[in-house]
Design a protein around this motif. Structure first.
Motif, PDB file in Angstrom:
ATOM      1  N   SER A 237       0.732  -1.222  -0.130  1.00 26.17           N
ATOM      2  CA  SER A 237       0.128  -0.023  -0.097  1.00 26.17           C
ATOM      3  C   SER A 237       0.917   1.272   0.098  1.00 26.17           C
ATOM      4  O   SER A 237       2.042   1.108   0.201  1.00 26.17           O
ATOM      5  CB  SER A 237      -1.073   0.006   1.236  1.00 26.17           C
ATOM      6  N   LEU A 238       0.294   2.138  -0.239  1.00 18.83           N
ATOM      7  CA  LEU A 238       0.924   3.537  -0.226  1.00 18.83           C
ATOM      8  C   LEU A 238       1.398   3.889   1.147  1.00 18.83           C
ATOM      9  O   LEU A 238       2.633   4.422   1.392  1.00 18.83           O
ATOM     10  CB  LEU A 238       0.004   4.747  -0.529  1.00 18.83           C
ATOM     11  N   ALA A 239       0.855   3.643   2.155  1.00 15.38           N
ATOM     12  CA  ALA A 239       1.309   3.688   3.481  1.00 15.38           C
ATOM     13  C   ALA A 239       2.335   2.949   3.833  1.00 15.38           C
ATOM     14  O   ALA A 239       3.674   3.642   4.482  1.00 15.38           O
ATOM     15  CB  ALA A 239       0.169   3.551   4.741  1.00 15.38           C
TER      16      ALA A 239
ATOM     17  N   VAL B 207       6.252  -6.102  -9.810  1.00 15.06           N
ATOM     18  CA  VAL B 207       7.220  -6.822  -8.651  1.00 15.06           C
ATOM     19  C   VAL B 207       6.387  -6.312  -7.255  1.00 15.06           C
ATOM     20  O   VAL B 207       6.966  -6.611  -6.382  1.00 15.06           O
ATOM     21  CB  VAL B 207       8.814  -6.548  -8.703  1.00 15.06           C
ATOM     22  N   GLY B 208       5.635  -5.271  -7.115  1.00 15.34           N
ATOM     23  CA  GLY B 208       4.895  -4.854  -6.019  1.00 15.34           C
ATOM     24  C   GLY B 208       5.527  -3.608  -5.359  1.00 15.34           C
ATOM     25  O   GLY B 208       5.250  -3.271  -4.408  1.00 15.34           O
ATOM     26  N   ASP B 209       6.546  -3.077  -6.151  1.00 15.51           N
ATOM     27  CA  ASP B 209       7.192  -2.061  -5.708  1.00 15.51           C
ATOM     28  C   ASP B 209       6.397  -0.562  -5.636  1.00 15.51           C
ATOM     29  O   ASP B 209       6.737   0.441  -5.255  1.00 15.51           O
ATOM     30  CB  ASP B 209       8.563  -1.706  -6.075  1.00 15.51           C
ATOM     31  N   LEU B 210       5.284  -0.632  -6.665  1.00  6.25           N
ATOM     32  CA  LEU B 210       4.564   0.458  -6.983  1.00  6.25           C
ATOM     33  C   LEU B 210       3.129   0.123  -6.981  1.00  6.25           C
ATOM     34  O   LEU B 210       3.025  -1.219  -7.453  1.00  6.25           O
ATOM     35  CB  LEU B 210       5.143   1.244  -8.118  1.00  6.25           C
TER      36      LEU B 210
ATOM     37  N   PHE C  38      15.114   6.069  -8.061  1.00  8.31           N
ATOM     38  CA  PHE C  38      13.932   6.260  -8.872  1.00  8.31           C
ATOM     39  C   PHE C  38      13.377   7.550  -8.851  1.00  8.31           C
ATOM     40  O   PHE C  38      13.076   7.928  -9.897  1.00  8.31           O
ATOM     41  CB  PHE C  38      12.696   5.122  -8.272  1.00  8.31           C
ATOM     42  N   ALA C  39      13.512   8.188  -7.904  1.00  8.60           N
ATOM     43  CA  ALA C  39      13.302   9.899  -7.701  1.00  8.60           C
ATOM     44  C   ALA C  39      14.022  10.732  -8.984  1.00  8.60           C
ATOM     45  O   ALA C  39      13.246  11.322  -9.470  1.00  8.60           O
ATOM     46  CB  ALA C  39      13.315  10.409  -6.381  1.00  8.60           C
ATOM     47  N   ALA C  40      15.237  10.282  -8.962  1.00  8.92           N
ATOM     48  CA  ALA C  40      16.012  10.955  -9.892  1.00  8.92           C
ATOM     49  C   ALA C  40      15.606  10.699 -11.415  1.00  8.92           C
ATOM     50  O   ALA C  40      15.622  11.481 -12.228  1.00  8.92           O
ATOM     51  CB  ALA C  40      17.578  10.615  -9.657  1.00  8.92           C
ATOM     52  N   LEU C  41      15.420   9.364 -11.520  1.00  3.05           N
ATOM     53  CA  LEU C  41      14.855   9.042 -12.790  1.00  3.05           C
ATOM     54  C   LEU C  41      13.443   9.640 -13.164  1.00  3.05           C
ATOM     55  O   LEU C  41      13.570  10.018 -14.340  1.00  3.05           O
ATOM     56  CB  LEU C  41      14.702   7.435 -12.790  1.00  3.05           C
ATOM     57  N   ASN C  42      12.706   9.941 -12.075  1.00  5.34           N
ATOM     58  CA  ASN C  42      11.463  10.400 -12.531  1.00  5.34           C
ATOM     59  C   ASN C  42      11.658  11.918 -12.786  1.00  5.34           C
ATOM     60  O   ASN C  42      11.023  12.497 -13.935  1.00  5.34           O
ATOM     61  CB  ASN C  42      10.605  10.234 -11.226  1.00  5.34           C
ATOM     62  N   TRP C  43      12.535  12.736 -12.231  1.00  6.79           N
ATOM     63  CA  TRP C  43      12.847  14.105 -12.602  1.00  6.79           C
ATOM     64  C   TRP C  43      13.601  14.083 -13.866  1.00  6.79           C
ATOM     65  O   TRP C  43      13.211  14.961 -14.607  1.00  6.79           O
ATOM     66  CB  TRP C  43      13.654  14.634 -11.557  1.00  6.79           C
ATOM     67  N   ILE C  44      14.485  13.297 -14.387  1.00  7.59           N
ATOM     68  CA  ILE C  44      14.950  13.009 -15.455  1.00  7.59           C
ATOM     69  C   ILE C  44      13.958  12.945 -16.624  1.00  7.59           C
ATOM     70  O   ILE C  44      13.962  13.662 -17.661  1.00  7.59           O
ATOM     71  CB  ILE C  44      16.350  12.103 -15.684  1.00  7.59           C
TER      72      ILE C  44
ATOM     73  N   LYS D 135       6.392   4.294   4.837  1.00  6.08           N
ATOM     74  CA  LYS D 135       7.071   3.884   6.076  1.00  6.08           C
ATOM     75  C   LYS D 135       8.304   3.217   5.374  1.00  6.08           C
ATOM     76  O   LYS D 135       9.426   3.550   6.230  1.00  6.08           O
ATOM     77  CB  LYS D 135       6.210   2.803   6.824  1.00  6.08           C
ATOM     78  N   ASN D 136       8.491   2.315   4.877  1.00  7.56           N
ATOM     79  CA  ASN D 136       9.476   1.655   4.274  1.00  7.56           C
ATOM     80  C   ASN D 136       9.981   1.724   2.817  1.00  7.56           C
ATOM     81  O   ASN D 136       9.602   0.980   2.006  1.00  7.56           O
ATOM     82  CB  ASN D 136       9.526  -0.049   4.593  1.00  7.56           C
ATOM     83  N   PRO D 137      10.538   3.094   2.517  1.00  3.62           N
ATOM     84  CA  PRO D 137      10.720   3.076   1.215  1.00  3.62           C
ATOM     85  C   PRO D 137      11.835   2.192   0.495  1.00  3.62           C
ATOM     86  O   PRO D 137      12.538   1.309   1.181  1.00  3.62           O
ATOM     87  CB  PRO D 137      11.473   4.553   1.148  1.00  3.62           C
ATOM     88  N   SER D 138      11.803   2.003  -0.823  1.00  2.94           N
ATOM     89  CA  SER D 138      12.628   1.089  -1.332  1.00  2.94           C
ATOM     90  C   SER D 138      13.918   1.521  -1.364  1.00  2.94           C
ATOM     91  O   SER D 138      14.202   2.594  -1.186  1.00  2.94           O
ATOM     92  CB  SER D 138      12.241   1.230  -2.939  1.00  2.94           C
TER      93      SER D 138
END
Length: 101
Positions: free
Chosen positions: A11-13, A81-84, A26-32, A17-20
Motif C-alpha cells: 500500500s502507499l502507507a 514486482v509490487g514496488d509501486l 527512482f526519484a532522480a529517474l522520475n525527474w529526468i 514507512k519503508n521506502p525502497s
C-alpha cells in the motif's frame, strides 16, 4: 480495499514507512523523465509556431522518446514486482501501444 490488492503489492502507507532502497535513484529517474518529456513538448510547440515545420523533428526526437519510454517500462516492471501500486495490465498494454505507434 486490502482484499483487492494483489499478493505482494504494497500500500502507499507501507511504501511511505519503508521506502525502497533504490528510492533516491527512482526519484532522480522520475525527474529526468519529467525534464525529458518537457523537452519533447517544448520541441513540438516550438516547431508549431508560427507555422508548423516538422521536417526532421521525428528523427530528432525518436531517440529521446524511446529512452523516455524505457523509463516508463521500468515503472511498469516496478508495478509488476509490487514496488509501486498500479495496474500492471493497463501499464503493459498502454506502453506496448505507445512503443508501436
Amino acid at each position: 480495499s486490502g482484499r483487492l490488492r494483489r499478493r505482494g503489492s504494497r500500500s502507499l502507507a507501507a511504501m511511505a514507512k519503508n521506502p525502497s532502497p533504490l528510492a533516491a535513484i527512482f526519484a532522480a529517474l522520475n525527474w529526468i523523465a519529467f525534464a525529458g518529456w518537457s523537452y519533447v513538448l517544448f520541441r513540438l510547440v516550438a516547431s508549431s509556431y508560427p507555422t508548423p515545420n516538422y521536417d526532421g523533428l521525428v528523427d530528432e526526437l525518436r531517440g529521446p522518446i524511446l529512452g523516455l519510454e524505457a523509463v516508463c517500462v521500468v515503472e511498469v516492471v516496478r508495478i509488476l514486482v509490487g514496488d509501486l501500486p498500479g495496474n500492471f495490465v493497463l501499464g503493459a498494454v498502454l506502453h506496448a501501444i505507445r512503443f508501436t505507434a
